[in-house]
Scaffold this motif. Sequence first.
Motif, PDB file in Angstrom:
ATOM      1  N   LEU A   1       0.668  -1.035  -0.092  1.00  7.40           N
ATOM      2  CA  LEU A   1       0.094  -0.081  -0.040  1.00  7.40           C
ATOM      3  C   LEU A   1       0.741   1.267  -0.061  1.00  7.40           C
ATOM      4  O   LEU A   1       0.319   2.286  -0.402  1.00  7.40           O
ATOM      5  CB  LEU A   1      -0.816  -0.159   1.202  1.00  7.40           C
ATOM      6  CG  LEU A   1      -1.839  -1.068   1.070  1.00  7.40           C
ATOM      7  CD1 LEU A   1      -2.881  -0.994   2.580  1.00  7.40           C
ATOM      8  CD2 LEU A   1      -2.806  -1.412  -0.010  1.00  7.40           C
ATOM      9  N   SER A   2       2.199   0.992   0.582  1.00  9.47           N
ATOM     10  CA  SER A   2       2.943   2.091   0.446  1.00  9.47           C
ATOM     11  C   SER A   2       3.699   2.550  -0.864  1.00  9.47           C
ATOM     12  O   SER A   2       4.288   3.704  -1.038  1.00  9.47           O
ATOM     13  CB  SER A   2       3.913   2.186   1.517  1.00  9.47           C
ATOM     14  OG  SER A   2       5.054   1.068   1.486  1.00  9.47           O
ATOM     15  N   GLN A   3       3.339   1.734  -1.737  1.00  3.45           N
ATOM     16  CA  GLN A   3       4.006   1.916  -3.072  1.00  3.45           C
ATOM     17  C   GLN A   3       2.829   1.450  -4.055  1.00  3.45           C
ATOM     18  O   GLN A   3       2.976   0.945  -5.082  1.00  3.45           O
ATOM     19  CB  GLN A   3       4.960   0.759  -3.167  1.00  3.45           C
ATOM     20  CG  GLN A   3       6.278   0.694  -2.271  1.00  3.45           C
ATOM     21  CD  GLN A   3       7.410   1.809  -2.410  1.00  3.45           C
ATOM     22  OE1 GLN A   3       7.262   2.268  -3.622  1.00  3.45           O
ATOM     23  NE2 GLN A   3       7.609   2.434  -1.332  1.00  3.45           N
ATOM     24  N   ASN A   4       2.008   2.414  -4.060  1.00  4.05           N
ATOM     25  CA  ASN A   4       0.545   2.243  -4.720  1.00  4.05           C
ATOM     26  C   ASN A   4       0.358   1.063  -5.126  1.00  4.05           C
ATOM     27  O   ASN A   4      -0.273   0.786  -6.352  1.00  4.05           O
ATOM     28  CB  ASN A   4       1.196   3.171  -6.237  1.00  4.05           C
ATOM     29  CG  ASN A   4       1.474   4.537  -5.893  1.00  4.05           C
ATOM     30  OD1 ASN A   4       0.931   5.438  -5.350  1.00  4.05           O
ATOM     31  ND2 ASN A   4       2.813   5.014  -6.403  1.00  4.05           N
ATOM     32  N   GLU A   5      -0.039   0.191  -4.195  1.00  4.94           N
ATOM     33  CA  GLU A   5      -0.379  -1.100  -4.253  1.00  4.94           C
ATOM     34  C   GLU A   5       0.279  -2.128  -5.324  1.00  4.94           C
ATOM     35  O   GLU A   5      -0.218  -2.904  -5.832  1.00  4.94           O
ATOM     36  CB  GLU A   5      -2.047  -1.082  -4.626  1.00  4.94           C
ATOM     37  CG  GLU A   5      -2.785  -0.521  -3.714  1.00  4.94           C
ATOM     38  CD  GLU A   5      -4.230  -0.582  -3.652  1.00  4.94           C
ATOM     39  OE1 GLU A   5      -4.522  -1.273  -4.713  1.00  4.94           O
ATOM     40  OE2 GLU A   5      -5.142  -0.084  -2.727  1.00  4.94           O
ATOM     41  N   GLN A   6       1.411  -1.795  -5.431  1.00  5.00           N
ATOM     42  CA  GLN A   6       2.236  -2.722  -6.407  1.00  5.00           C
ATOM     43  C   GLN A   6       2.478  -4.062  -5.808  1.00  5.00           C
ATOM     44  O   GLN A   6       2.498  -3.962  -4.681  1.00  5.00           O
ATOM     45  CB  GLN A   6       3.755  -2.101  -6.616  1.00  5.00           C
ATOM     46  CG  GLN A   6       3.658  -0.915  -7.485  1.00  5.00           C
ATOM     47  CD  GLN A   6       5.090  -0.225  -7.867  1.00  5.00           C
ATOM     48  OE1 GLN A   6       6.109  -0.911  -7.345  1.00  5.00           O
ATOM     49  NE2 GLN A   6       5.213   0.762  -8.404  1.00  5.00           N
ATOM     50  N   LEU A   7       2.584  -5.083  -6.636  1.00  6.97           N
ATOM     51  CA  LEU A   7       2.747  -6.435  -6.006  1.00  6.97           C
ATOM     52  C   LEU A   7       4.240  -6.666  -5.486  1.00  6.97           C
ATOM     53  O   LEU A   7       5.003  -5.808  -5.549  1.00  6.97           O
ATOM     54  CB  LEU A   7       2.703  -7.546  -6.984  1.00  6.97           C
ATOM     55  CG  LEU A   7       1.496  -7.638  -8.065  1.00  6.97           C
ATOM     56  CD1 LEU A   7       1.786  -8.534  -8.995  1.00  6.97           C
ATOM     57  CD2 LEU A   7       0.166  -7.791  -7.051  1.00  6.97           C
ATOM     58  N   PHE A   8       4.227  -7.276  -4.340  1.00  6.96           N
ATOM     59  CA  PHE A   8       5.517  -7.430  -3.625  1.00  6.96           C
ATOM     60  C   PHE A   8       6.347  -8.085  -4.497  1.00  6.96           C
ATOM     61  O   PHE A   8       6.354  -9.023  -5.179  1.00  6.96           O
ATOM     62  CB  PHE A   8       5.132  -8.268  -2.383  1.00  6.96           C
ATOM     63  CG  PHE A   8       4.560  -7.691  -1.422  1.00  6.96           C
ATOM     64  CD1 PHE A   8       4.942  -6.446  -0.648  1.00  6.96           C
ATOM     65  CD2 PHE A   8       3.343  -8.095  -0.808  1.00  6.96           C
ATOM     66  CE1 PHE A   8       4.054  -5.816   0.364  1.00  6.96           C
ATOM     67  CE2 PHE A   8       2.395  -7.431   0.107  1.00  6.96           C
ATOM     68  CZ  PHE A   8       2.966  -6.522   0.626  1.00  6.96           C
ATOM     69  N   ALA A   9       7.756  -7.680  -4.442  1.00 10.65           N
ATOM     70  CA  ALA A   9       8.815  -8.268  -5.166  1.00 10.65           C
ATOM     71  C   ALA A   9       9.196  -9.769  -4.511  1.00 10.65           C
ATOM     72  O   ALA A   9       9.701 -10.617  -5.189  1.00 10.65           O
ATOM     73  CB  ALA A   9      10.088  -7.390  -5.345  1.00 10.65           C
ATOM     74  N   ASP A  10       8.967  -9.696  -3.221  1.00 11.37           N
ATOM     75  CA  ASP A  10       9.416 -11.023  -2.391  1.00 11.37           C
ATOM     76  C   ASP A  10       9.036 -10.734  -0.943  1.00 11.37           C
ATOM     77  O   ASP A  10       8.249  -9.796  -0.681  1.00 11.37           O
ATOM     78  CB  ASP A  10      10.984 -11.097  -2.323  1.00 11.37           C
ATOM     79  CG  ASP A  10      11.688 -10.044  -2.011  1.00 11.37           C
ATOM     80  OD1 ASP A  10      11.215  -9.153  -0.869  1.00 11.37           O
ATOM     81  OD2 ASP A  10      12.915  -9.775  -2.377  1.00 11.37           O
ATOM     82  N   PHE A  11       9.298 -12.028  -0.127  1.00 12.84           N
ATOM     83  CA  PHE A  11       8.690 -12.147   1.259  1.00 12.84           C
ATOM     84  C   PHE A  11       9.254 -10.919   1.995  1.00 12.84           C
ATOM     85  O   PHE A  11       8.617 -10.297   2.787  1.00 12.84           O
ATOM     86  CB  PHE A  11       9.180 -13.661   1.669  1.00 12.84           C
ATOM     87  CG  PHE A  11       8.383 -13.981   3.144  1.00 12.84           C
ATOM     88  CD1 PHE A  11       7.213 -14.719   2.928  1.00 12.84           C
ATOM     89  CD2 PHE A  11       8.954 -13.589   4.152  1.00 12.84           C
ATOM     90  CE1 PHE A  11       6.359 -14.674   4.074  1.00 12.84           C
ATOM     91  CE2 PHE A  11       8.258 -13.786   5.162  1.00 12.84           C
ATOM     92  CZ  PHE A  11       7.032 -14.622   5.274  1.00 12.84           C
ATOM     93  N   GLU A  12      10.417 -10.705   2.012  1.00 10.23           N
ATOM     94  CA  GLU A  12      10.996  -9.659   2.760  1.00 10.23           C
ATOM     95  C   GLU A  12      10.467  -8.274   2.453  1.00 10.23           C
ATOM     96  O   GLU A  12      10.419  -7.592   3.326  1.00 10.23           O
ATOM     97  CB  GLU A  12      12.870  -9.444   2.379  1.00 10.23           C
ATOM     98  CG  GLU A  12      13.449 -10.664   2.984  1.00 10.23           C
ATOM     99  CD  GLU A  12      13.314 -10.569   4.555  1.00 10.23           C
ATOM    100  OE1 GLU A  12      13.463  -9.466   5.034  1.00 10.23           O
ATOM    101  OE2 GLU A  12      13.042 -11.678   5.232  1.00 10.23           O
TER     102      GLU A  12
END
Length: 449
Positions: free
Chosen positions: A226-237
């Motif tokens: 949500l802090s990155q315009n709802e972008q998908l996560f790159a990884d678990f970290e």
Amino acid sequence: MKLQYALLNDTSWQSLGDWQIPDTPFMSFAFWQALSDTGAIGEQAGWLPIYILVHRVEADEDSTVQQSLSSVEASMKVKQPVAVMPVFIKGHHQGEFVFDHAWAQAYAQYGLDYYPRLVTSAPYTPVTGQRLWLAEGETLDAEIIKTAIAGVDDIAQQVDASGWHGLFVTPELAAIATTLLPFNNNADSGITAQTYAENLSAFDSVINTPMLERQGCQFLWQNKNLSQNEQLFADFEEFLTTLKAKKRKTIRAERRKVAEQGITCQRKCGDEITESDWKTFYHCYVMTYAIRGQQPYLTMDFFDALAKKIPEHLFLAQAFDASGEIIASSLFLYDTPDSKMATLYGRYWGALGEYDSLHFELCYYQGIEFAIEQGLTYFDPGTQGEHKLIRGFIPTTTHSLHRIYDARFVPAIHDFCTKDRSHMAQYREQAFEALPFNIDNMPTFDNNE
């Protein structure tokens, strides 16, 4: 043109037209065929299916709505199939996950039989989704639902069912059905909850039976930063960075405990899952029931059928001990990544022993990593458990519909549902406040979702 329904006791309707791809794998024809072929549904299992086929007819055709057609008659008479809704005739509550045992007890106290009862659901599957198969080009609307419910009422009268229960329905279906058939659907006459049971003559037609709604709570992980315009996560970290520091530390500690026990994990999809993998998985799955003194609902043959019919929707997470032996397995189903609201579904798990934090690793963290890798939007890990909440799974609303045919019980059950919805709304709000996200990643609370 107008809508009629026909009642069928087999799946011959599938050949009458082209059908839309369902919104979850659990409503796919292949999944249902696997259930049927392996005896998970059918008369012996206590899940006797009837299929309500909604179809269009010319305005000048016979106005009779009720039809019980054989498969041969249906292939000859039904020219424009619109939708199909499955209804199970049941004498038990197994495999449903929405509980109405108290209602059955109330019937018993008055010397009345609560069984059989009618149920529309994805069997053994507490996953929200469509409960009607739609023909290509069709959109679910009030007329389709109204016609399908007329079919439900027909079945209920034939078998003397106490009611119908639509489980884990979409919010859209719940809204349409409760609007079509509100509790006080004769408001102009002044009939209210207090006088409902005293005015049975006003409700002597089954058509006036209201549709009652219950709501529940499940926990859903979302692949959105949500802090990155709802972008998908790159990884678990990256997902962990959205949590408060204490929660990040807890999750890392749990994963470290698994590694310190000499346990490693592996993920396989579809055809990568070997026959040996399936046998070991089933051994693990059976153990989940055995420790409670129960028999599993689903057989090895069922999972073999899934492996053959829908391998593209299967993901297996395995845990190995230091000697390389499989000690736990978790089977997931998932939507194709390019589908709308693509979701991973955590469904079947088991372990051959007790291992610290292994359930969290194999059922949640491996699932989150897989969802991120595949670009899936959501992860539904299954029913129950505040332990999901503190690991980033967001409380969401589930919906079920209930149509009770004995008017004497309707006011009490209506009041129960009303109070239950209020209680669940408070629970979801409290659960939401306990979410582990930092301030920049806290989702917006909406109790109407």
